[in-house]
Design a protein around this motif. Structure first.
Motif, short mmCIF file in Angstrom:
data_model
loop_
_atom_site.label_atom_id
_atom_site.label_comp_id
_atom_site.label_asym_id
_atom_site.label_seq_id
_atom_site.Cartn_x
_atom_site.Cartn_y
_atom_site.Cartn_z
N UNK A 1 1.04 -1.23 -0.12
CA UNK A 1 -0.09 -0.18 0.22
C UNK A 1 0.89 1.10 0.02
N UNK A 2 0.88 2.00 -1.04
CA UNK A 2 1.89 3.24 -1.14
C UNK A 2 1.18 4.34 -0.31
N UNK A 3 -0.33 4.47 0.00
CA UNK A 3 -0.76 5.57 0.53
C UNK A 3 -0.94 4.90 1.85
N UNK A 4 -0.46 5.46 2.85
CA UNK A 4 -0.23 5.21 4.20
C UNK A 4 -1.40 5.83 4.78
N UNK A 5 -1.74 5.06 6.20
CA UNK A 5 -2.73 5.97 7.21
C UNK A 5 -1.78 6.20 8.51
N UNK A 79 7.28 15.20 7.80
CA UNK A 79 7.89 14.44 6.71
C UNK A 79 7.17 13.28 6.00
N UNK A 80 6.21 12.58 6.96
CA UNK A 80 5.43 11.58 6.45
C UNK A 80 4.53 12.25 5.06
N UNK A 81 3.89 13.55 5.29
CA UNK A 81 3.29 14.04 4.37
C UNK A 81 3.98 14.22 2.99
N UNK A 82 5.10 14.74 3.19
CA UNK A 82 6.00 15.08 1.97
C UNK A 82 6.48 13.95 1.12
N UNK A 83 6.70 12.72 2.12
CA UNK A 83 7.19 11.58 1.44
C UNK A 83 6.27 10.61 0.79
N UNK A 84 4.94 10.66 1.34
CA UNK A 84 3.99 9.86 1.17
C UNK A 84 2.87 10.62 0.79
N UNK A 85 2.75 11.22 -0.19
CA UNK A 85 1.56 12.30 -0.70
C UNK A 85 0.32 11.22 -0.98
N UNK A 86 -0.73 11.73 -0.56
CA UNK A 86 -1.90 10.89 -0.93
C UNK A 86 -2.55 10.06 0.10
N UNK A 87 -1.48 10.20 1.22
CA UNK A 87 -1.82 9.24 2.43
C UNK A 87 -2.97 10.00 3.39
N UNK A 88 -3.33 9.16 4.40
CA UNK A 88 -4.36 9.73 5.14
C UNK A 88 -3.65 9.90 6.43
N UNK A 89 -4.30 11.12 7.21
CA UNK A 89 -3.61 11.49 8.36
C UNK A 89 -4.82 11.84 9.43
N UNK A 144 -3.23 21.16 13.17
CA UNK A 144 -4.45 21.53 12.84
C UNK A 144 -4.03 22.78 11.51
N UNK A 145 -3.09 23.38 11.95
CA UNK A 145 -2.61 24.53 11.09
C UNK A 145 -2.02 24.05 9.90
N UNK A 146 -1.29 22.98 9.96
CA UNK A 146 -0.47 22.37 8.94
C UNK A 146 -1.62 21.77 7.71
N UNK A 147 -2.48 20.98 8.45
CA UNK A 147 -3.55 20.14 7.40
C UNK A 147 -4.67 21.08 7.28
N UNK A 148 -4.87 22.28 7.65
CA UNK A 148 -6.03 23.01 7.37
C UNK A 148 -6.74 22.93 5.99
N UNK A 149 -7.96 22.81 6.09
CA UNK A 149 -8.70 22.58 4.87
C UNK A 149 -8.46 21.32 4.15
N UNK A 150 -7.87 20.39 4.55
CA UNK A 150 -7.57 19.16 3.87
C UNK A 150 -8.37 18.02 4.24
N UNK A 151 -9.72 18.31 4.30
CA UNK A 151 -10.86 17.42 4.72
C UNK A 151 -10.94 15.91 4.14
N UNK A 152 -10.36 15.98 2.85
CA UNK A 152 -10.04 14.46 2.27
C UNK A 152 -9.15 13.56 2.81
#
Length: 204
Positions: A1-5, A79-89, A144-152
């Motif tokens: 699974x390339x997109x992680x949680x 770093x998780x976000x930068x290295x694994x784009x499209x993942x869920x947080x 919350x500030x870093x992921x603001x607006x990224x409800x997907x």
């Protein structure tokens, strides 16, 4: 699974429950220790500090919880976000006082275990509620500030306050299973609360 949680909340905020929930949903989840007993906190931190793939050695897992590393936690979830784009947080959280009390209880238990066995590999032995509160507020403000607006791909999730399958499954785009949502390490807190209420009633 390339997109992680990734669970990016601090420990004592329902990480055990989420780990069990991921397993029920068919994800290969890792919580604190990998299948070989290795501490994922150390693996992820060493990868981060060395400039390697942040999940080097843990690529087989789909979901990650209880990996936070004090002062490096914020930089690592970025770093998780930068290295694994499209993942869920998932920003797992709970009320501040309950979190502080849970942490203090955990450390006191560690202190008891350490006194009984001084050679035990237990290092979390100091209680500092003021520093913990500062850490908590900074962490959740930053996330919350870093992921603001990224409800997907960003979800705030509070197990203690009742969040369960109805919140988690639509976010992960998976069906809701026909089993209760796991509540790991929560029952003991409820028992403690009930004992406290009984004691108070006896003195009323």
């Amino acid at each position: 699974m390339s997109n992680k949680v990734f669970c990016i909340g601090l420990n004592k905020t329902g990480t055990s429950s989420l780990h069990e929930a991921f397993n029920i949903l068919g994800l290969k989840s890792v919580h604190y220790k990998d299948d070989h007993g290795n501490d994922i906190k150390e693996i992820i931190l060493n990868n981060y500090l060395s400039g390697h793939d942040i999940l080097k050695g843990l690529e087989a897992y789909d979901a990650f919880s209880d990996w936070d590393q004090e002062q490096y936690t914020i930089e690592i979830f970025k770093a998780f976000n930068e290295q694994y784009p499209g993942s869920k947080f998932i920003l797992n959280t709970r009320d501040l006082k309950g979190w502080l009390d849970s942490r203090e209880k955990h450390v006191k238990n560690n202190q008891i275990k350490k006194r009984k066995d001084p050679q035990a590999d237990i290092v979390w032995l100091d209680i500092d509620r003021e520093a913990w509160e500062t850490q908590f507020k900074k962490h959740y403000q930053e996330a919350n500030a870093y992921f603001k607006g990224r409800t997907d791909n960003f979800l705030v999730f509070d197990v203690i306050n009742g969040d369960g399958w109805e919140t988690l499954c639509p976010f992960l785009n998976v069906p809701i299973p026909n089993v209760p949502f796991p509540k790991k390490n929560v029952a003991s807190d409820k028992k403690l609360y009930r004992r406290l209420i009984r004691k108070i009633k006896r003195y009323l």
